[in-house]
Write an enzyme that holds these catalytic residues in place. Structure first.
Site, PDB file in Angstrom:
ATOM      1  N   GLU A  86      -0.873  -8.672   4.973  1.00  0.00           N
ATOM      2  CA  GLU A  86      -0.725  -8.813   6.431  1.00  0.00           C
ATOM      3  C   GLU A  86      -2.062  -8.740   7.156  1.00  0.00           C
ATOM      4  O   GLU A  86      -2.160  -9.090   8.323  1.00  0.00           O
ATOM      5  CB  GLU A  86       0.248  -7.746   6.960  1.00  0.00           C
ATOM      6  CG  GLU A  86      -0.326  -6.357   7.186  1.00  0.00           C
ATOM      7  CD  GLU A  86      -0.579  -5.555   5.909  1.00  0.00           C
ATOM      8  OE1 GLU A  86      -0.391  -6.101   4.807  1.00  0.00           O
ATOM      9  OE2 GLU A  86      -0.989  -4.385   6.027  1.00  0.00           O
ATOM     10  N   CYS A  95       0.834  -1.202   0.000  1.00  0.00           N
ATOM     11  CA  CYS A  95       0.000   0.000   0.000  1.00  0.00           C
ATOM     12  C   CYS A  95       0.875   1.261   0.000  1.00  0.00           C
ATOM     13  O   CYS A  95       1.562   1.526  -0.973  1.00  0.00           O
ATOM     14  CB  CYS A  95      -0.965  -0.050   1.185  1.00  0.00           C
ATOM     15  SG  CYS A  95      -2.326   1.102   1.042  1.00  0.00           S
ATOM     16  N   HIS A 119      -3.412  -5.665   1.077  1.00  0.00           N
ATOM     17  CA  HIS A 119      -2.729  -5.878   2.358  1.00  0.00           C
ATOM     18  C   HIS A 119      -2.658  -7.364   2.742  1.00  0.00           C
ATOM     19  O   HIS A 119      -3.548  -7.857   3.447  1.00  0.00           O
ATOM     20  CB  HIS A 119      -3.492  -5.144   3.461  1.00  0.00           C
ATOM     21  CG  HIS A 119      -3.358  -3.671   3.396  1.00  0.00           C
ATOM     22  ND1 HIS A 119      -2.344  -2.993   4.033  1.00  0.00           N
ATOM     23  CD2 HIS A 119      -4.098  -2.733   2.769  1.00  0.00           C
ATOM     24  CE1 HIS A 119      -2.479  -1.696   3.800  1.00  0.00           C
ATOM     25  NE2 HIS A 119      -3.528  -1.509   3.032  1.00  0.00           N
TER      26      HIS A 119
END
Lengths: 98, 237
Positions: free
Chosen positions: B205, B86, B203
């Site tokens: 994560e 990002c 994302h």
């Protein structure tokens, strides 16, 4: 007690007329989509301004430079290409004022 | 192996990245402060999501000049694994480690939702545990994720296989509706030519456990670990 307003607290530098000034205009290159410009143009059309068929947005920076700076043109150019503009998507124009 | 997670003022996914690498993957992780010039012997550097330096000027533009990014550039140029997620992707393009730029979403809105990604290059360090054209469910959260580059440069990326992820629908089909931000060619993630630097808007994560809605993002971390192990064995051998 008087409430201080901006005129009572001049920003140092602004009053120093002898400083050099430059204005940098940064805009998206032709062909790069400008979603903000497109949206503004649509708003204009909605407002009835039918003749305004395209809007391109951009931004400008006012730089104040201490007198006697060396190699000023070169410095401003470097500032523009390294920081103020992203050369992949943007062009810039420098306007010197003294 | 050790992950380093960079923290800029305004980073907000640094703890998520830390948790994914430390608690889910089970590897060592250290935060790397933006003013530091020490990568703390990290084997992988993560540039996390957020709004570094308030996204002033352009997303990622100021972060590029921080002391830690200067080190990350050297690390990447010497072959170290770097992943920008990002805002981290935006930093990598601003720093010149990845080509192109990320401009405002075509619809001008911040977009926060799950999307589907198709793995276009399952050979690189970041996806080697995925199958070719595997579809991953991973969330996005950005206002400036619209990948842009000149037509001929996009073609070069296509020709050299540097496009790693594309936005697709749930069936893996490339459609206009599955593109959440107007990115050219539905590009969601690219890598450098050498294959050691990846930038992606979604994302991974945030998708490392089923309880979060998807564990597909873990594959990126697992791939990095196996790439690291392979590189290490090759280095020793």
């Amino acid at each position: 007690m008087r409430i201080p307003i901006n005129e009572d607290r001049p920003i140092e530098g602004n009053l120093m007329a002898e400083n050099e000034k430059a204005v940098v205009h940064v805009r998206l290159k032709d062909g790069v989509l400008d979603p903000q410009g497109v949206t503004i143009q649509k708003a204009l059309a909605q407002m009835g301004f039918d003749d305004f068929v395209s809007v391109r947005s951009g931004r400008f920076f006012e730089l104040e430079i201490s007198v006697g700076a060396d190699n000023l043109d070169h410095q401003i150019d470097e500032i523009c290409s390294k920081l103020l503009a992203n050369p992949v998507i943007e062009n810039y124009e420098i306007e010197r004022k003294s | 192996m050790k992950f380093g997670v960079v923290t800029f003022p305004g980073s907000n996914c640094d703890y998520d990245a830390y948790a994914a690498a430390r608690h889910i993957l089970g590897e060592e992780v250290e935060f790397l402060w933006h003013k530091s010039s020490d990568l703390c012997q990290s084997d992988v550097v993560i540039l996390p999501g957020g709004f570094s330096y308030g996204d002033y000027l352009r997303a990622g533009a100021i972060a590029r000049f921080s002391p830690i990014v200067q080190e990350v550039v050297k690390f990447a140029e010497s072959g170290g694994f770097v992943i920008g997620i990002c805002n981290g992707f935006q930093v990598l393009t601003e720093a010149g480690l990845l080509p192109g730029a990320l401009i405002r979403n075509s619809h001008l809105k911040f977009s926060c939702k799950y999307v589907y990604l198709r793995v276009e290059d399952a050979e690189c360090a970041f996806t080697r545990d995925c199958d070719h054209h595997e579809v991953l469910k991973i969330p996005i959260a950005h206002g400036e994720g619209n990948y842009y580059h000149f037509k001929e440069d996009i073609q070069k990326l296509e020709d050299s296989g540097q496009i790693v992820f594309r936005y697709v629908d749930g069936d893996g089909q490339l459609t206009e509706n599955s593109n959440p931000n107007g990115s050219l060619n539905n590009i969601a993630g690219i890598r450098n030519r050498e294959g050691n630097v990846l930038g992606m808007m979604p994302h991974p994560e945030r998708a490392v456990e089923d309880i979060l809605g998807s564990a597909d993002g873990l594959k990126v971390f697992e791939s990095l670990r196996s790439a690291y192990q392979v590189a290490r064995v090759a280095g020793v051998g």
